[in-house]
Design a protein around this motif. Structure first.
Motif, PDB file in Angstrom:
ATOM      1  N   ALA A 131     -30.885   5.163  27.998  1.00 41.15           N
ATOM      2  CA  ALA A 131     -30.111   4.121  28.671  1.00 41.15           C
ATOM      3  C   ALA A 131     -30.679   2.737  28.369  1.00 41.15           C
ATOM      4  CB  ALA A 131     -30.089   4.370  30.183  1.00 41.15           C
ATOM      5  N   ASP A 132     -32.008   2.627  28.331  1.00 42.37           N
ATOM      6  CA  ASP A 132     -32.644   1.342  28.021  1.00 42.37           C
ATOM      7  C   ASP A 132     -32.338   0.911  26.584  1.00 42.37           C
ATOM      8  OD1 ASP A 132     -33.892   1.171  30.561  1.00 42.37           O
ATOM      9  OD2 ASP A 132     -35.508   2.467  29.879  1.00 42.37           O
ATOM     10  N   LYS A 177     -28.659  -0.146  26.357  1.00 40.25           N
ATOM     11  CA  LYS A 177     -28.443  -1.437  27.013  1.00 40.25           C
ATOM     12  C   LYS A 177     -28.921  -2.590  26.126  1.00 40.25           C
ATOM     13  CE  LYS A 177     -29.483  -4.016  31.257  1.00 40.25           C
ATOM     14  NZ  LYS A 177     -30.210  -3.977  32.562  1.00 40.25           N
ATOM     15  N   ALA A 178     -30.014  -2.356  25.397  1.00 42.06           N
ATOM     16  CA  ALA A 178     -30.556  -3.392  24.521  1.00 42.06           C
ATOM     17  C   ALA A 178     -29.763  -3.515  23.224  1.00 42.06           C
ATOM     18  CB  ALA A 178     -32.021  -3.098  24.211  1.00 42.06           C
TER      19      ALA A 178
END
Length: 448
Positions: free
Chosen positions: A296-297, A300-301
């Motif tokens: 998810a990180d 998102k980036a």
């Protein structure tokens, strides 16, 4: 010399003639890696080295050389991502992938080491590969993540006045695997930087020390950019990096060249994402065996990931959570994934098998195809010319007997920039030379 020159001119003339040829591949099952994705019975026309047209039921142009696929699969040529093709023949006999020189780190440019005549290129082509991303590796004084002795990395660079150059392994390049004197498609596509255990080794032994050193190095580059004149007249503070390295890092701090972060552990991935955000540079994650834990990180980036989908063994404390569904989980989370193969040289031809393994562990077939074609092309800035079958792009394509991810399928025709490639390699030639045991051996093998 004259014969060699005439031979080179003859080959150039043949290549030019081949590119000018119009070729129609008819009745093919086309996988485009673009819209519409799949054409059940299509025709693709190559003209002047480019894809001129493709579609259903199109007739071959008058005067074209026709290849009747008879239902065989036509697909874009695959990418060997994180490759050493052209820079190594036999690892144990040395390679041109790394350098240990206090004046050269970031400035090391892999494009100048490439050998278009490498005997490994035809082997890779026969695995359906038409392009490669060739990446430099950390030098011996920069202990890599594959180092068997986990403690040895803590003393890397000992005795050196400054080890800042070792933070950067150098610049990667995109190459094509066709015949020719210049195989570089695009140079300077990314700056390779080792993180995690490997990065700690060049920064004094602790992961955090590397981040401090990188921040300082990037600030030095910004200061240098503002004061080049003072630097040149020795009116500037002494900088650990050489002028060549400072110049090479300018595109990184400007956001024009991404950092290819060799990173594995989930916590290290988070730290790299934060560093990229704080310092304002683009990043590509390479390895990321524990990427699924922070999918998810990463999504998102908006950061792409290069990974080997068969890495599932915890070979170090950095990869305890490695799993064969890493690619599927990252792709499902919305991450752009490009697939690598185990060993970037003589095993690069196994890329298609690794893509098949990714499919068997949950990655959709179309996503796996994209991960070895259009995704690496997009990640490294060459998607306008290759990576998918679309009009106007280079004719980099392979005609297969069946599903290219099926091990029993074989290529029957390979085109790179519209030029049909030979279907042989040194290994096959040696096989054919010696498979007939009744055939007399060459003079060098006979006893007087």
């Amino acid at each position: 010399m004259r014969k060699a020159l005439l031979g080179a001119c003859a080959f150039a003339a043949l290549a030019s003639a081949a590119q000018a040829e119009t070729i129609a591949i008819t009745h093919a099952h086309i996988l485009t890696a673009a819209s519409p994705g799949e054409i059940a019975d299509g025709t693709l026309v190559i003209r002047d080295g480019k894809i001129a047209t493709l579609g259903t039921g199109a007739a071959a142009p008058a005067g074209a050389r026709v290849i009747d696929a008879k239902g065989a699969t036509l697909a874009p040529g695959f990418f060997a991502t994180n490759s050493s093709l052209g820079s190594v023949e036999v690892n144990s006999l040395g390679n041109d992938l790394s350098v240990d020189n206090p004046e050269i780190g970031a400035a090391f440019d892999i494009q100048y080491t490439l050998n278009p005549e490498s005997i490994l290129l035809p082997v890779a082509r026969l695995g359906g590969l038409t392009s490669a991303i060739v990446m430099p590796k950390p030098g011996r004084g920069r202990r890599g993540a594959e180092d068997d002795d986990e403690t040895s990395s803590f003393t890397a660079g000992a005795g050196s006045e400054s080890n800042s150059h070792a933070l950067f392994a150098g610049q990667a390049a995109v190459v094509h695997l066709g015949k020719g004197d210049n195989i570089v498609t695009r140079a300077k596509v990314g700056m390779v930087v080792p993180f995690g255990q490997a990065g700690a080794g060049v920064a004094g032994g602790a992961r955090g020390a590397e981040f401090v050193a990188l921040k300082a190095a990037l600030q030095d580059v910004r200061d240098y950019m503002k004061n080049k004149a003072a630097y040149d007249r020795a009116g500037f503070r002494q900088l650990p990096l050489s002028k060549a390295d400072l110049e090479a890092l300018i595109p990184v701090v400007q956001g024009k060249m991404p950092v290819i972060a060799d990173v594995h552990r989930a916590s290290d991935i988070r730290a790299v994402l934060k560093l990229a955000h704080d310092e304002g540079f683009k990043v590509i994650l390479d390895g990321a065996e524990e990427g699924w834990l922070v999918a998810a990180d990463i999504a998102k980036a908006g950061v792409p990931v290069l990974l080997n989908p068969t890495n599932d063994r915890p070979e170090s404390y950095e990869t305890l959570a490695a799993t064969m569904d890493n690619a599927a989980r990252l792709q499902a989370a919305g991450v752009t994934v490009a697939l690598e193969s185990e060993g970037g040289d003589y095993r690069a031809r196994e890329t298609r098998y690794d893509a098949g393994n990714a499919v068997s562990h949950g990655m959709p077939y179309a996503a796996a195809l994209a991960a070895v074609t259009i995704n690496p092309a997009k990640i490294f800035g060459v998607s306008e010319r290759t990576g998918s079958l679309e009009p106007g792009k280079d004719a980099d394509l392979v005609l297969w007997t069946g599903d290219p991810f099926e091990p029993l399928s074989q290529p029957v025709a390979i085109f790179i920039q519209g030029v049909q490639q030979t279907m042989t390699s040194r290994q096959l030639e040696l096989r054919d030379r010696y498979k007939d045991l009744a055939r007399p051996l060459p003079p060098g093998y006979t006893h007087p």
